[in-house]
Design an enzyme around this catalytic site. Structure first.
Site, PDB file in Angstrom:
ATOM      1  N   GLY A  36      53.490 -37.705 -20.848  1.00  0.00           N
ATOM      2  CA  GLY A  36      52.568 -38.135 -19.802  1.00  0.00           C
ATOM      3  C   GLY A  36      52.730 -39.608 -19.484  1.00  0.00           C
ATOM      4  N   GLU A  40      58.115 -43.573 -12.259  1.00  0.00           N
ATOM      5  CA  GLU A  40      59.247 -43.132 -11.422  1.00  0.00           C
ATOM      6  C   GLU A  40      60.412 -42.596 -12.255  1.00  0.00           C
ATOM      7  OE1 GLU A  40      59.651 -42.665  -8.170  1.00  0.00           O
ATOM      8  OE2 GLU A  40      57.578 -43.231  -7.819  1.00  0.00           O
ATOM      9  N   HIS A  42      60.167 -40.717 -14.955  1.00  0.00           N
ATOM     10  CA  HIS A  42      59.881 -39.289 -15.188  1.00  0.00           C
ATOM     11  C   HIS A  42      60.101 -38.490 -13.902  1.00  0.00           C
ATOM     12  CE1 HIS A  42      57.132 -41.135 -18.346  1.00  0.00           C
ATOM     13  NE2 HIS A  42      57.837 -40.284 -19.062  1.00  0.00           N
ATOM     14  N   GLN A 159      67.638 -40.424 -28.859  1.00  0.00           N
ATOM     15  CA  GLN A 159      66.917 -39.154 -28.716  1.00  0.00           C
ATOM     16  C   GLN A 159      67.822 -38.112 -28.053  1.00  0.00           C
ATOM     17  OE1 GLN A 159      62.674 -38.723 -27.513  1.00  0.00           O
ATOM     18  NE2 GLN A 159      63.454 -38.318 -25.474  1.00  0.00           N
ATOM     19  N   VAL A 182      65.916 -45.361 -14.871  1.00  0.00           N
ATOM     20  CA  VAL A 182      65.363 -45.936 -13.639  1.00  0.00           C
ATOM     21  C   VAL A 182      64.790 -47.307 -13.998  1.00  0.00           C
ATOM     22  CG1 VAL A 182      63.660 -45.656 -11.790  1.00  0.00           C
ATOM     23  CG2 VAL A 182      64.846 -43.646 -12.710  1.00  0.00           C
ATOM     24  N   SER A 192      56.594 -46.057 -20.196  1.00  0.00           N
ATOM     25  CA  SER A 192      55.125 -45.979 -20.210  1.00  0.00           C
ATOM     26  C   SER A 192      54.554 -47.164 -20.970  1.00  0.00           C
ATOM     27  CB  SER A 192      54.675 -44.676 -20.867  1.00  0.00           C
ATOM     28  OG  SER A 192      55.269 -43.589 -20.199  1.00  0.00           O
TER      29      SER A 192
HETATM   30  O1  PAF Z   1      60.773 -38.914 -24.632  1.00  0.00           O
HETATM   31  C1  PAF Z   1      59.609 -38.514 -24.811  1.00  0.00           C
HETATM   32  O2  PAF Z   1      58.696 -38.723 -24.003  1.00  0.00           O
HETATM   33  C2  PAF Z   1      59.284 -37.712 -26.073  1.00  0.00           C
HETATM   34  O3  PAF Z   1      60.038 -38.168 -27.149  1.00  0.00           O
HETATM   35  C3  PAF Z   1      59.457 -36.188 -25.880  1.00  0.00           C
HETATM   36  C4  PAF Z   1      60.900 -35.828 -25.622  1.00  0.00           C
HETATM   37  C5  PAF Z   1      58.577 -35.706 -24.740  1.00  0.00           C
HETATM   38  C6  PAF Z   1      59.025 -35.458 -27.162  1.00  0.00           C
HETATM   39  O4  PAF Z   1      57.688 -35.720 -27.469  1.00  0.00           O
END
Ligand code: PAF
EC number: 6.3.2.1
Length: 288
Positions: A36, A40, A42, A159, A182, A192
């Site tokens: 959440g 931009e 996301h 990640q 971005v 965020s």
């Molecule tokens: O990148 C993120 O926002 C988080 O690590 C994810 C992939 C949603 C997992 O909680």
């Protein structure tokens, strides 16, 4: 009239029933996992997902497993109404926004995905357990939604590497797609956590993209890896308010530190604290 926000599913059974019906009708599914506080960056993932599949599912869940005890789980920004407004008109079929009890109904989880050795270096060294927690929730989300494709952002490069490894190691039938970072007009990667920064801190944060740009410029001018790293360090050392966590260059194939004589495409990574806020950034470098 502004477009309506996408529908929200808060239960696993509800999401599965909805997606099973769509799949039975021959439609493909893309998942965009998020915590959440959408920006931009996301929305670029959502746009890519919409181009890759018939249906787009955006998950919104702040996953406690990936936060350390001294980290920002409690203060992580949460505003579902604003997130739904941001997703309006973006072709999102459904938002999956489960509660903590829906995702972890038995309390502390017993079974976790291990991120292995790469999960313990760089960000994993500063955030013990973070990547195990992240992979565990991503595995759950992939099992819940069963997407054909899942879309992640390049900024979280470690990640992305680990999700790709998990999907390959466990034969998860989901393709992982990665969207370029971005950036704001001044070069700061959207995150965020940028919302935590004061004006002064945000100005200091520009040293992260600045350091990566310096490394890239040095590499483009023919510098080898150690000199490119030095160029990055010079920018970071000169920055006020910034406490460097690491700056590193890794081999993208292994995510291990690249050897000093590395040639080809490498990945430069930086992480730093500015006040209580930890930021990361990354860029590809062409060495040799
Ligand atoms: O990148 C993120 O926002 C988080 O690590 C994810 C992939 C949603 C997992 O909680």
């Amino acid at each position: 009239m502004s477009p309506a926000p996408p529908p929200v599913e808060s239960t696993i059974d509800g999401l599965r029933a909805r997606l099973d019906a769509e799949r039975a009708a021959g439609r493909t599914v893309a998942l965009v996992p998020t915590m959440g506080s959408l920006h931009e960056g996301h929305l670029a993932l959502v746009d890519r997902a919409a181009a890759l599949a018939d249906l787009v599912v955006v998950s919104i869940f702040v996953n406690p497993l990936q936060f350390g005890p001294a980290e920002d789980y409690d203060r992580y920004p949460r505003d579902l109404t604003a997130d739904l407004a941001a997703l309006s008109g973006r072709g999102v079929s459904v938002v999956f926004a489960p509660t903590l009890a829906e995702m972890y109904p038995r309390g502390p989880i017993n079974t976790r995905v291990s991120a292995g050795a790469v999960g313990e270096i760089l960000d994993g060294a500063s955030r013990p357990g973070h990547f195990d927690g992240m992979l565990t929730v991503v595995a759950k989300l992939l099992l819940i939604a069963g997407p054909d494709v899942a879309v992640f952002g390049e900024k979280d490069a470690q990640q992305v590497f680990l999700v790709n490894r998990m999907v390959a190691d466990l034969d998860v039938p989901t393709r992982i797609d990665v969207v370029s970072t971005v950036r704001a007009s001044d070069g700061l990667a959207l995150s965020s956590r940028n919302a935590y920064l004061s004006t002064e801190q945000r100005a200091a944060a520009l040293a992260l993209p600045g350091a990566l740009a310096a490394a890239r410029a040095a590499a483009e001018a023919g510098a080898a890896l150690p000199a490119a790293l030095e160029a990055a360090l010079a920018v970071l050392d000169a920055a006020p308010l910034l406490e460097l966590d690491y700056v590193a260059v890794v081999d993208p194939a292994t995510f291990r530190p690249a050897e000093p004589d590395f040639t080809g495409v490498a990945r430069a990574l930086v992480a730093a604290r500015i006040g209580a806020t930890r930021l990361i950034d990354t860029q590809l470098l062409h060495l040799g």
